[in-house]
Design a protein around this motif. Structure first.
Motif, mmCIF file in Angstrom:
data_model
loop_
_atom_site.group_PDB
_atom_site.id
_atom_site.type_symbol
_atom_site.label_atom_id
_atom_site.label_comp_id
_atom_site.label_asym_id
_atom_site.label_seq_id
_atom_site.Cartn_x
_atom_site.Cartn_y
_atom_site.Cartn_z
ATOM 1 N N VAL A 195 91.125 25.618 16.651
ATOM 2 C CA VAL A 195 91.440 24.195 16.534
ATOM 3 C C VAL A 195 92.488 23.964 15.463
ATOM 4 O O VAL A 195 93.406 23.148 15.641
ATOM 5 C CB VAL A 195 90.152 23.397 16.234
ATOM 6 N N GLU A 196 92.386 24.697 14.344
ATOM 7 C CA GLU A 196 93.366 24.526 13.263
ATOM 8 C C GLU A 196 94.746 25.039 13.681
ATOM 9 O O GLU A 196 95.764 24.448 13.306
ATOM 10 C CB GLU A 196 92.887 25.248 12.002
ATOM 11 N N ILE A 197 94.788 26.115 14.452
ATOM 12 C CA ILE A 197 96.075 26.602 14.977
ATOM 13 C C ILE A 197 96.719 25.524 15.844
ATOM 14 O O ILE A 197 97.918 25.248 15.732
ATOM 15 C CB ILE A 197 95.868 27.904 15.778
ATOM 16 N N TYR A 198 95.909 24.919 16.706
ATOM 17 C CA TYR A 198 96.410 23.831 17.564
ATOM 18 C C TYR A 198 96.914 22.659 16.717
ATOM 19 O O TYR A 198 97.982 22.096 16.980
ATOM 20 C CB TYR A 198 95.291 23.395 18.496
ATOM 21 N N ARG A 199 96.144 22.284 15.690
ATOM 22 C CA ARG A 199 96.527 21.138 14.854
ATOM 23 C C ARG A 199 97.818 21.409 14.101
ATOM 24 O O ARG A 199 98.707 20.556 14.025
ATOM 25 C CB ARG A 199 95.403 20.818 13.869
ATOM 26 N N GLN A 200 97.944 22.640 13.541
ATOM 27 C CA GLN A 200 99.149 22.986 12.794
ATOM 28 C C GLN A 200 100.372 23.040 13.709
ATOM 29 O O GLN A 200 101.463 22.615 13.317
ATOM 30 C CB GLN A 200 98.961 24.344 12.101
ATOM 31 N N ALA A 201 100.196 23.540 14.931
ATOM 32 C CA ALA A 201 101.339 23.717 15.824
ATOM 33 C C ALA A 201 101.736 22.424 16.526
ATOM 34 O O ALA A 201 102.921 22.093 16.612
ATOM 35 C CB ALA A 201 101.023 24.798 16.861
ATOM 36 N N ILE A 202 100.750 21.674 17.042
ATOM 37 C CA ILE A 202 101.046 20.521 17.895
ATOM 38 C C ILE A 202 101.164 19.229 17.088
ATOM 39 O O ILE A 202 102.105 18.450 17.278
ATOM 40 C CB ILE A 202 99.970 20.369 18.985
ATOM 41 N N GLN A 203 100.222 19.006 16.172
ATOM 42 C CA GLN A 203 100.207 17.736 15.443
ATOM 43 C C GLN A 203 101.132 17.750 14.232
ATOM 44 O O GLN A 203 101.848 16.779 13.979
ATOM 45 C CB GLN A 203 98.774 17.391 15.022
ATOM 46 N N LEU A 204 101.098 18.841 13.456
ATOM 47 C CA LEU A 204 101.912 18.916 12.237
ATOM 48 C C LEU A 204 103.220 19.665 12.455
ATOM 49 O O LEU A 204 104.097 19.640 11.587
ATOM 50 C CB LEU A 204 101.112 19.597 11.124
ATOM 51 N N LEU A 225 97.835 31.854 10.928
ATOM 52 C CA LEU A 225 96.432 31.738 11.322
ATOM 53 C C LEU A 225 96.156 32.519 12.598
ATOM 54 O O LEU A 225 95.083 33.116 12.755
ATOM 55 C CB LEU A 225 96.073 30.261 11.519
ATOM 56 N N SER A 226 97.129 32.544 13.500
ATOM 57 C CA SER A 226 96.973 33.326 14.723
ATOM 58 C C SER A 226 96.845 34.811 14.426
ATOM 59 O O SER A 226 96.049 35.520 15.054
ATOM 60 C CB SER A 226 98.170 33.096 15.653
ATOM 61 N N LEU A 227 97.621 35.282 13.447
ATOM 62 C CA LEU A 227 97.523 36.696 13.062
ATOM 63 C C LEU A 227 96.137 37.029 12.521
ATOM 64 O O LEU A 227 95.588 38.099 12.805
ATOM 65 C CB LEU A 227 98.592 37.027 12.020
ATOM 66 N N ILE A 228 95.570 36.120 11.722
ATOM 67 C CA ILE A 228 94.223 36.352 11.200
ATOM 68 C C ILE A 228 93.233 36.469 12.358
ATOM 69 O O ILE A 228 92.385 37.365 12.384
ATOM 70 C CB ILE A 228 93.815 35.207 10.250
ATOM 71 N N GLN A 229 93.348 35.561 13.313
ATOM 72 C CA GLN A 229 92.437 35.603 14.453
ATOM 73 C C GLN A 229 92.633 36.883 15.261
ATOM 74 O O GLN A 229 91.657 37.491 15.724
ATOM 75 C CB GLN A 229 92.664 34.386 15.346
#
Length: 253
Positions: free
Chosen positions: A218-227, A236-240
């Motif tokens: 969800v945070e990846i989505y928020r950082q990429a799409i909203q912010l 964050l994707s690399l961590i996942q």
């Protein structure tokens, strides 16, 4: 190999470049912010413990079902197994929407209860809570545990149980000293798969959890799409990806 290079390794390389070389030169600000900002640590911790809790609840509820399907034959068994598999193949958006329509504040069950008992407020108020998406996770993964453990359980040699019973062992001792140790590889495999699915949960948490709860997805989505903060989303994707590789390595062993 060409397919993997184009559709897997190339995007993975682009993620690394976008994370640490956004302008063509090394910039460690994204990594520094990721390490020093407490909110990202809390998101990682929340993602981990909600996945662990979802896995534990799913195991507790699914193991009795695995026992029934592995040890007993009854009318409609294959049909019931097929029906229990349906939730696992449903899209997450459909599942989340169905849970809201059923258990939401204005859902079907609350409407029935309010009408039947003449209530002014809905008695079931779990919308945008952790419990709401935990129930959805269990709904999704129940059949996975039941099938993996149940199939393995059905293949255990019954002569081991019979020999132990002839030697005077009780059913409880047979289960604890023979059956359960033999089942542990299957239980561990199923638990890791459920943990991975819950750790990477996106649609269910986004729709049922609301804005207060954010997993890594969800945070990846928020950082990429909203912010539109692509470097942070990539980091964050690399961590996942690293966590998933670790879990898949454990599962393979």
């Amino acid at each position: 190999l060409t397919f993997l290079l184009v559709f897997y390794f190339y995007p993975l390389l682009k993620i690394c470049i976008l994370s640490f070389f956004p302008d063509g030169s090394w910039q460690g600000t994204t990594l520094t912010r990721l390490i020093t900002t407490p909110i990202y640590g809390r998101i990682l911790w929340f993602t981990t413990w909600q996945a662990a809790l979802s896995t534990a609840i799913t195991l507790v509820l699914a193991l009795p079902g695995a026992y029934v399907f592995s040890r007993f034959n009854f009318a409609g068994k294959q049909l019931l197994q097929a029906l229990l598999t349906v939730p696992f193949v449903l899209p997450t958006v459909v599942t989340a929407a169905a849970f809201r329509a059923l258990l939401g504040s204005h859902g079907l069950i609350n409407s029935w209860l309010m009408t039947g008992f003449d209530l002014a407020r809905p008695p079931i108020r779990i919308e945008q809570t952790i419990l709401f998406f935990l129930l959805a996770h269990v709904f999704y993964n129940y059949s996975l545990v039941m099938r993996i453990v149940g199939s393995f359980w059905a293949g255990l040699d019954p002569n081991l149980r019979h020999a132990a019973r002839l030697l005077g062992a009780s059913n409880r001792r047979i289960f604890c000293t023979i059956t359960l140790p033999l089942l542990m590889p299957a239980i561990g495999s199923a638990a890791l798969l459920v943990f991975i699915f819950c750790f990477t949960s996106f649609g269910v948490v986004l729709i049922l959890g609301g804005p207060r709860y954010a997993t890594l997805e969800v945070e990846i989505y928020r950082q990429a799409i909203q912010l539109f903060n692509l470097p942070m989303a990539a980091a964050l994707s690399l961590i996942q990806i690293l966590v998933n590789f670790l879990l898949m390595g454990i599962h393979a062993r």
